[in-house]
Scaffold this active site. Structure first.
Site, PDB file in Angstrom:
ATOM      1  CD  GLU A   1     -73.565  32.154  -3.648  1.00  0.00           C
ATOM      2  OE1 GLU A   1     -73.506  33.404  -3.544  1.00  0.00           O
ATOM      3  OE2 GLU A   1     -72.562  31.427  -3.556  1.00  0.00           O
ATOM      4  CG  ASP A   2     -73.330  35.134  -6.785  1.00  0.00           C
ATOM      5  OD1 ASP A   2     -73.192  34.008  -6.263  1.00  0.00           O
ATOM      6  OD2 ASP A   2     -72.351  35.832  -7.129  1.00  0.00           O
TER       7      ASP A   2
ATOM      8  CG  ASP B   1     -70.250  26.637 -11.527  1.00  0.00           C
ATOM      9  OD1 ASP B   1     -70.783  25.766 -12.224  1.00  0.00           O
ATOM     10  OD2 ASP B   1     -69.135  27.125 -11.812  1.00  0.00           O
TER      11      ASP B   1
ATOM     12  N   GLY C   1     -71.493  23.921  -6.547  1.00  0.00           N
ATOM     13  CA  GLY C   1     -72.191  23.707  -5.281  1.00  0.00           C
ATOM     14  C   GLY C   1     -71.244  23.680  -4.087  1.00  0.00           C
TER      15      GLY C   1
ATOM     16  CB  THR D   1     -69.181  28.349  -2.576  1.00  0.00           C
ATOM     17  OG1 THR D   1     -68.141  28.312  -3.558  1.00  0.00           O
ATOM     18  CG2 THR D   1     -69.004  29.547  -1.672  1.00  0.00           C
ATOM     19  CG  LEU D   2     -75.205  27.580  -1.091  1.00  0.00           C
ATOM     20  CD1 LEU D   2     -74.944  28.901  -0.385  1.00  0.00           C
ATOM     21  CD2 LEU D   2     -76.186  27.774  -2.228  1.00  0.00           C
TER      22      LEU D   2
ATOM     23  CE  LYS E   1     -71.917  28.610 -14.159  1.00  0.00           C
ATOM     24  NZ  LYS E   1     -70.976  29.653 -14.599  1.00  0.00           N
TER      25      LYS E   1
ATOM     26  CG  ASP F   1     -66.769  39.710 -10.189  1.00  0.00           C
ATOM     27  OD1 ASP F   1     -67.392  38.729  -9.720  1.00  0.00           O
ATOM     28  OD2 ASP F   1     -65.531  39.786 -10.177  1.00  0.00           O
TER      29      ASP F   1
ATOM     30  NE  ARG G   1     -68.191  42.766  -7.758  1.00  0.00           N
ATOM     31  CZ  ARG G   1     -68.171  41.482  -7.437  1.00  0.00           C
ATOM     32  NH1 ARG G   1     -69.280  40.779  -7.428  1.00  0.00           N
ATOM     33  NH2 ARG G   1     -67.035  40.889  -7.131  1.00  0.00           N
TER      34      ARG G   1
HETATM   35  P1  5GP Z   1     -69.417  26.977  -6.750  1.00  0.00           P
HETATM   36  O1  5GP Z   1     -68.734  26.821  -5.412  1.00  0.00           O
HETATM   37  O2  5GP Z   1     -70.894  26.645  -6.705  1.00  0.00           O
HETATM   38  O3  5GP Z   1     -68.699  26.247  -7.846  1.00  0.00           O
HETATM   39  O4  5GP Z   1     -69.231  28.482  -7.169  1.00  0.00           O
HETATM   40  C1  5GP Z   1     -70.038  29.442  -6.683  1.00  0.00           C
HETATM   41  C2  5GP Z   1     -69.417  30.821  -6.848  1.00  0.00           C
HETATM   42  O5  5GP Z   1     -68.619  30.944  -8.043  1.00  0.00           O
HETATM   43  C3  5GP Z   1     -70.544  31.801  -7.010  1.00  0.00           C
HETATM   44  O6  5GP Z   1     -70.962  32.278  -5.759  1.00  0.00           O
HETATM   45  C4  5GP Z   1     -69.896  32.873  -7.835  1.00  0.00           C
HETATM   46  O7  5GP Z   1     -69.226  33.763  -6.981  1.00  0.00           O
HETATM   47  C5  5GP Z   1     -68.893  32.154  -8.688  1.00  0.00           C
HETATM   48  N1  5GP Z   1     -69.477  31.889 -10.003  1.00  0.00           N
HETATM   49  C6  5GP Z   1     -69.898  30.710 -10.506  1.00  0.00           C
HETATM   50  N2  5GP Z   1     -70.391  30.852 -11.743  1.00  0.00           N
HETATM   51  C7  5GP Z   1     -70.309  32.168 -12.021  1.00  0.00           C
HETATM   52  C8  5GP Z   1     -70.678  32.964 -13.163  1.00  0.00           C
HETATM   53  O8  5GP Z   1     -71.203  32.497 -14.185  1.00  0.00           O
HETATM   54  N3  5GP Z   1     -70.430  34.295 -13.074  1.00  0.00           N
HETATM   55  C9  5GP Z   1     -69.863  34.883 -11.976  1.00  0.00           C
HETATM   56  N4  5GP Z   1     -69.677  36.185 -12.005  1.00  0.00           N
HETATM   57  N5  5GP Z   1     -69.509  34.167 -10.891  1.00  0.00           N
HETATM   58  C10 5GP Z   1     -69.719  32.833 -10.920  1.00  0.00           C
HETATM   59 MG    MG Z   2     -70.548  34.153  -4.962  1.00  0.00          MG
END
Ligand code: 5GP
Ligand code: MG
Length: 176
Positions: free
Chosen positions: A98-99, A102, A104, A106-107, A130, A158, A164
């Site tokens: 995963e990139d 944040d 958490g 999604t993952l 993050k 992005d 990107r």
């Molecule tokens: P989560 O479900 O953990 O809140 O969000 C994860 C997804 O949000 C990441 O896979 C990414 O696609 C997007 N995301 C969260 N923080 C960032 C960021 O700082 N920059 C970008 N480009 N995408 C982010």
């Molecule tokens: Mg992502």
């Protein structure tokens, strides 16, 4: 669109060093396995491409694309798969790449979903942890960088589909 500047946070050289460090750990932990790598699109494709070039065990790679009904810069609500992997993962050793993690959300959702197919193991590799807004616990086995906050772009990441292609990682700073 609101105007913004990009401020360099992580150089291409630092990325390369961390990718090599993490790949060495995966090589140790997964020696002798046939690793099934799942990259989460689109953000992790550049990281995946660099990471797997340092892996020494037999590796298969596939990609999944997840969509969430959220705001532009935060995940909230429902997640769905818009492009699934094309190989059965039952009994396989899976590494999810995963990139950024944040909140958490999604993952955690995706790993739960994967476990239904009974892989032998699932480990998670994230380019960036993050952590400030983490609301769902998700065990990160491998992390290249940790940061408290900030919206990051470049190296696959992005902002509205831009940036990107940048080789480094930058923070988006909006003009007041
Ligand atoms: P989560 O479900 O953990 O809140 O969000 C994860 C997804 O949000 C990441 O896979 C990414 O696609 C997007 N995301 C969260 N923080 C960032 C960021 O700082 N920059 C970008 N480009 N995408 C982010
Ligand atoms: Mg992502």
């Amino acid at each position: 669109m609101q105007e913004y500047d990009l401020v360099l946070r992580i150089s291409p050289q630092e990325i390369e060093q961390q990718v090599e460090r993490i790949a060495a750990r995966i090589n140790q932990d997964s020696a002798g396995q046939n690793l099934f790598v799942i990259g989460i699109l689109k953000g992790s494709w550049m990281f995946c491409a660099d990471l797997i070039r340092h892996l020494q065990m037999p590796v298969e790679i596939d990609f999944v694309r997840l969509a969430s009904y959220g705001m532009e810069t935060a995940t909230c609500g429902e997640i769905r798969i818009t492009k699934d992997i094309e190989t059965p993962i039952g009994g396989r050793d899976v590494l999810v790449v995963e990139d950024i993690v944040d909140s958490g959300t999604t993952l955690a959702w995706y790993v739960d979903y994967l476990r239904k197919f009974q892989p032998a193991s699932v480990r998670i590799c994230a380019l960036i942890d993050k952590y400030e807004r983490r609301s769902v616990e998700v065990p990160l086995d491998y992390v290249c960088f940790r940061t408290e906050k900030g919206f990051l772009v470049g190296y696959g990441l992005d902002y509205a589909e831009r940036h990107r292609n940048l080789p480094g990682i930058y923070e988006v700073q909006f003009s007041q």
